[in-house]
Design an enzyme around this catalytic site. Structure first.
Site, PDB file in Angstrom:
ATOM      1  N   CYS A  94      33.736  41.422  40.185  1.00  0.00           N
ATOM      2  CA  CYS A  94      33.100  40.250  40.785  1.00  0.00           C
ATOM      3  C   CYS A  94      33.148  40.371  42.319  1.00  0.00           C
ATOM      4  O   CYS A  94      34.193  40.706  42.883  1.00  0.00           O
ATOM      5  CB  CYS A  94      33.848  38.992  40.342  1.00  0.00           C
ATOM      6  SG  CYS A  94      33.234  37.519  41.166  1.00  0.00           S
ATOM      7  N   GLU A 124      43.675  40.924  37.373  1.00  0.00           N
ATOM      8  CA  GLU A 124      43.139  40.710  38.732  1.00  0.00           C
ATOM      9  C   GLU A 124      44.231  40.915  39.785  1.00  0.00           C
ATOM     10  O   GLU A 124      44.005  41.561  40.812  1.00  0.00           O
ATOM     11  CB  GLU A 124      42.553  39.297  38.850  1.00  0.00           C
ATOM     12  CG  GLU A 124      41.943  39.069  40.229  1.00  0.00           C
ATOM     13  CD  GLU A 124      41.504  37.631  40.463  1.00  0.00           C
ATOM     14  OE1 GLU A 124      41.073  36.961  39.510  1.00  0.00           O
ATOM     15  OE2 GLU A 124      41.590  37.190  41.622  1.00  0.00           O
ATOM     16  N   ASN A 220      41.629  31.310  33.841  1.00  0.00           N
ATOM     17  CA  ASN A 220      41.004  30.089  34.368  1.00  0.00           C
ATOM     18  C   ASN A 220      40.961  28.999  33.300  1.00  0.00           C
ATOM     19  O   ASN A 220      41.082  27.814  33.600  1.00  0.00           O
ATOM     20  CB  ASN A 220      39.624  30.391  34.974  1.00  0.00           C
ATOM     21  CG  ASN A 220      38.579  30.690  33.932  1.00  0.00           C
ATOM     22  OD1 ASN A 220      37.991  29.790  33.355  1.00  0.00           O
ATOM     23  ND2 ASN A 220      38.348  31.967  33.661  1.00  0.00           N
TER      24      ASN A 220
HETATM   25  S1  SF4 Z   1      36.196  33.254  37.925  1.00  0.00           S
HETATM   26 FE1  SF4 Z   1      36.524  35.422  38.458  1.00  0.00          FE
HETATM   27  S2  SF4 Z   1      34.657  36.426  37.804  1.00  0.00           S
HETATM   28 FE2  SF4 Z   1      34.193  34.241  37.903  1.00  0.00          FE
HETATM   29  S3  SF4 Z   1      33.322  33.925  39.980  1.00  0.00           S
HETATM   30 FE3  SF4 Z   1      35.527  33.502  40.056  1.00  0.00          FE
HETATM   31  S4  SF4 Z   1      36.405  35.470  40.704  1.00  0.00           S
HETATM   32 FE4  SF4 Z   1      34.362  35.901  39.956  1.00  0.00          FE
END
Ligand code: SF4
Length: 289
Positions: A94, A124, A220
């Site tokens: 990303c 990450e 997340n």
């Molecule tokens: S959650 Fe991870 S993959 Fe999605 S925009 Fe944010 S940094 Fe990028």
């Protein structure tokens, strides 16, 4: 019962981009591998495997094989090893994670000790600390700051795993500032994460119950669940419609739903369809209308 689907539900920009890169690569090349999961969602990974992308756990020798680098990024060592093994790399990292990599490299060059706030075993975070040769310090909780490792540090640069919750981060930064003379803090929580978190700070107050849809491996999604659970005890986290429990909807007049950044819309639709089958609600997207 009404269903309020969060506006920010669905793929984030980085996940959508990584999947698009993977699909177009699978359509044009025979040998495509991904090292670990491209994104943290089992349904997406199954679809990519069905499209011909092979998931590998370790790097083996490759002849003309393409290797997809996942959305969370990878360490420089992993990239170098993959090239050494004969892979042609296709980087689906990303852009927001790449930005963190650039900050870390630049701060390290300037002689600052790099501190990463995040889950110490998350891909990450491992990719971030793997951008520099000098050992970075990882902090996963305000109670676990490794003061011993930081005792001679005068200048530090702090970055954050992109999916963290700022409310948990700021107390850590404040504590670091009391002991380190010069701290540069970069709030590297990405915009999609911020939007999802802003919404999940409101939805649980407006609804009787909350459903978080996303993989157990998704950082997340875990954050969304934690925030929501703290505000509304009737918060449930599911990966698929099969996990729904009809008892959750007793005396529930309004249900809020949000999803992790790598949860496909097909899963969300299937979850809503199954809820309808259970309680026959009127579902409508939360548009403020
Ligand atoms: S959650 Fe991870 S993959 Fe999605 S925009 Fe944010 S940094 Fe990028």
């Amino acid at each position: 019962m009404q269903i309020h689907l969060a506006r920010s539900a669905g793929f984030c920009f980085g996940v959508r981009r990584a999947i698009k890169i993977a699909r177009s690569l699978a359509a044009s090349h025979k040998t495509v591998c991904m090292l670990g999961d491209l994104v943290h969602n089992e349904t997406v990974i199954q679809e990519l495997e069905a499209a011909g992308i092979r998931k590998i756990k370790r790097l083996g020798l490759s002849h003309n094989g393409k290797l997809l680098i996942r959305a969370h990024g990878a360490s420089r060592r992993t990239l170098a090893m993959a090239r050494h093994h004969g892979y042609a790399l296709v980087n689906a990292t990303c852009p927001m994670v790449r930005e963190i990599h650039q900050i870390v490299r630049s701060m390290d060059r300037q002689g600052r000790r790099v501190i990463v706030i995040g889950d110490r075993h998350h891909d990450e975070v491992l990719g971030i600390i793997g951008q520099i040769a000098r050992r970075a310090v990882i902090i996963d909780h305000a109670k676990h700051i490794p003061w011993k490792a930081l005792r001679h540090v005068r200048k530090a640069a702090v970055v954050v795993q992109s999916t963290q919750n700022l409310d948990r981060i700021l107390p850590i930064v404040e504590r670091l500032e009391t002991r380190i003379a010069d701290v540069r803090f970069f709030n590297t929580i990405c915009k999609p994460t911020r939007l999802k978190q802003e919404e999940i700070k409101i939805l649980p107050l407006q609804n009787d119950a909350i459903l978080i849809v996303g993989s157990r491996t998704s950082a997340n999604t875990k954050r969304l669940y934690e925030i929501s659970k703290g505000l509304n005890s009737r918060t449930h986290w599911i990966q698929s419609p099969q996990e729904l429990d009809p008892r959750w909807f007793r005396n529930v007049r309004s249900l809020g739903i949000t999803t992790g950044a790598s949860t496909p819309e097909t899963t969300t639709r299937a979850v809503i369809a199954r809820i309808r089958g259970i309680i026959r609600p009127t579902a409508r997207r939360r548009t403020g209308a």
